[in-house]
Design a protein around this motif. Structure first.
Motif, short mmCIF file in Angstrom:
data_model
loop_
_atom_site.label_atom_id
_atom_site.label_comp_id
_atom_site.label_asym_id
_atom_site.label_seq_id
_atom_site.Cartn_x
_atom_site.Cartn_y
_atom_site.Cartn_z
N ALA A 76 4.96 -38.75 -9.16
CA ALA A 76 5.40 -37.98 -10.19
C ALA A 76 6.52 -38.73 -10.91
O ALA A 76 6.64 -39.08 -11.84
CB ALA A 76 6.12 -36.59 -9.43
N ALA A 77 7.28 -39.68 -10.21
CA ALA A 77 8.40 -40.39 -10.81
C ALA A 77 7.86 -41.53 -11.58
O ALA A 77 8.28 -41.68 -12.74
CB ALA A 77 9.24 -41.11 -9.52
N THR A 78 6.59 -42.16 -10.95
CA THR A 78 5.91 -43.23 -11.92
C THR A 78 5.48 -42.58 -13.19
O THR A 78 5.64 -43.02 -14.21
CB THR A 78 4.83 -43.82 -10.94
N LEU A 79 4.84 -41.12 -13.34
CA LEU A 79 4.33 -40.67 -14.37
C LEU A 79 5.43 -40.45 -15.55
O LEU A 79 5.25 -40.51 -16.52
CB LEU A 79 3.54 -39.78 -13.88
N HIS A 80 6.54 -39.87 -14.88
CA HIS A 80 7.83 -39.66 -15.61
C HIS A 80 8.37 -40.95 -16.41
O HIS A 80 8.43 -40.82 -17.64
CB HIS A 80 8.62 -38.99 -14.95
N ALA A 81 8.25 -42.05 -15.58
CA ALA A 81 8.65 -43.35 -16.14
C ALA A 81 7.51 -43.82 -17.44
O ALA A 81 8.03 -44.37 -18.39
CB ALA A 81 8.77 -44.26 -15.14
N ASP A 82 6.37 -43.40 -17.03
CA ASP A 82 5.14 -44.04 -17.90
C ASP A 82 5.38 -43.20 -19.42
O ASP A 82 5.52 -43.97 -20.66
CB ASP A 82 3.94 -43.32 -17.65
N ARG A 83 5.92 -41.99 -19.18
CA ARG A 83 5.98 -40.92 -20.41
C ARG A 83 7.31 -41.54 -21.22
O ARG A 83 7.34 -41.88 -22.14
CB ARG A 83 6.19 -39.52 -20.27
N ALA A 84 8.44 -41.94 -20.49
CA ALA A 84 9.55 -42.36 -20.94
C ALA A 84 9.48 -43.60 -21.67
O ALA A 84 10.23 -43.98 -22.65
CB ALA A 84 10.57 -42.37 -19.74
N ALA A 85 8.57 -44.47 -21.10
CA ALA A 85 8.49 -45.89 -21.60
C ALA A 85 7.68 -46.06 -23.20
O ALA A 85 7.86 -46.88 -23.79
CB ALA A 85 7.67 -46.61 -20.80
N THR A 86 7.32 -44.46 -23.22
CA THR A 86 6.39 -44.47 -24.88
C THR A 86 7.20 -43.51 -25.62
O THR A 86 6.74 -43.06 -26.85
CB THR A 86 5.17 -44.14 -24.64
N SER A 87 8.28 -43.11 -25.21
CA SER A 87 9.06 -41.97 -25.82
C SER A 87 9.30 -42.35 -27.38
O SER A 87 9.64 -41.53 -28.24
CB SER A 87 10.29 -41.55 -25.20
N ASP A 88 9.55 -43.44 -27.61
CA ASP A 88 10.18 -44.06 -29.13
C ASP A 88 8.79 -44.74 -29.73
O ASP A 88 9.12 -44.96 -30.92
CB ASP A 88 11.19 -45.14 -28.92
N HIS A 89 7.85 -44.42 -29.37
CA HIS A 89 6.46 -44.78 -30.15
C HIS A 89 6.18 -43.71 -30.99
O HIS A 89 6.00 -42.40 -30.71
CB HIS A 89 5.21 -45.02 -29.28
N VAL A 90 5.52 -44.06 -32.16
CA VAL A 90 4.92 -43.05 -32.93
C VAL A 90 3.47 -43.27 -33.37
O VAL A 90 3.17 -44.48 -33.27
CB VAL A 90 5.90 -43.00 -34.37
N ASP A 91 2.86 -42.38 -33.80
CA ASP A 91 1.49 -42.61 -34.25
C ASP A 91 1.27 -43.42 -35.55
O ASP A 91 2.08 -43.18 -36.48
CB ASP A 91 0.84 -41.20 -34.46
N SER A 92 0.45 -44.20 -35.59
CA SER A 92 -0.02 -45.14 -36.71
C SER A 92 -0.69 -44.13 -37.78
O SER A 92 -0.99 -43.11 -37.38
CB SER A 92 -0.95 -46.09 -36.40
#
Length: 105
Positions: A76-92
């Motif tokens: 669960a912690a790993t998956l939360h970190a996965d989401r957080a790592a992309t929080s500033d990404h936007v769709d092309s």
């Protein structure tokens, strides 16, 4: 996007591989379970998280994955970190157009 391979449960000989991860463009976690290959082809037993926002939390995905695989305590912690790592990404622009085409506005 992240993808983690999980060890199938011993009591599920019908599961050859299970995966779990985060799909940023669809804003959902996902779970996949595959049966052993037949004639070199993958056969999906379960695939959840293919619709936008379908599995909004790691816990929702883990609840499904436990039916197919052994889930590490720290997942669960790993998956939360996965989401957080992309929080500033936007769709092309092409991702935006494709999502509108597939899922509407």
């Amino acid at each position: 996007m992240s993808r983690h391979v999980l060890q199938p449960r011993a009591d599920r000989p019908d599961v050859a591989e299970a995966t779990i991860g985060w799909d940023r463009p669809l804003a959902t976690f996902f779970v996949q379970a595959f049966a052993p290959q037949v004639d070199g082809e993958d056969h999906i037993i379960e695939w959840c998280g293919s619709e936008p926002g379908e599995l909004p939390t790691p816990e929702a995905a883990i609840a499904i994955a436990t039916a197919f695989a052994i889930v590490p305590d720290e997942l669960a912690a790993t998956l939360h970190a996965d989401r957080a790592a992309t929080s500033d990404h936007v769709d092309s622009p092409w991702q935006t157009r494709l999502k509108r085409r597939l899922f509407g506005d």
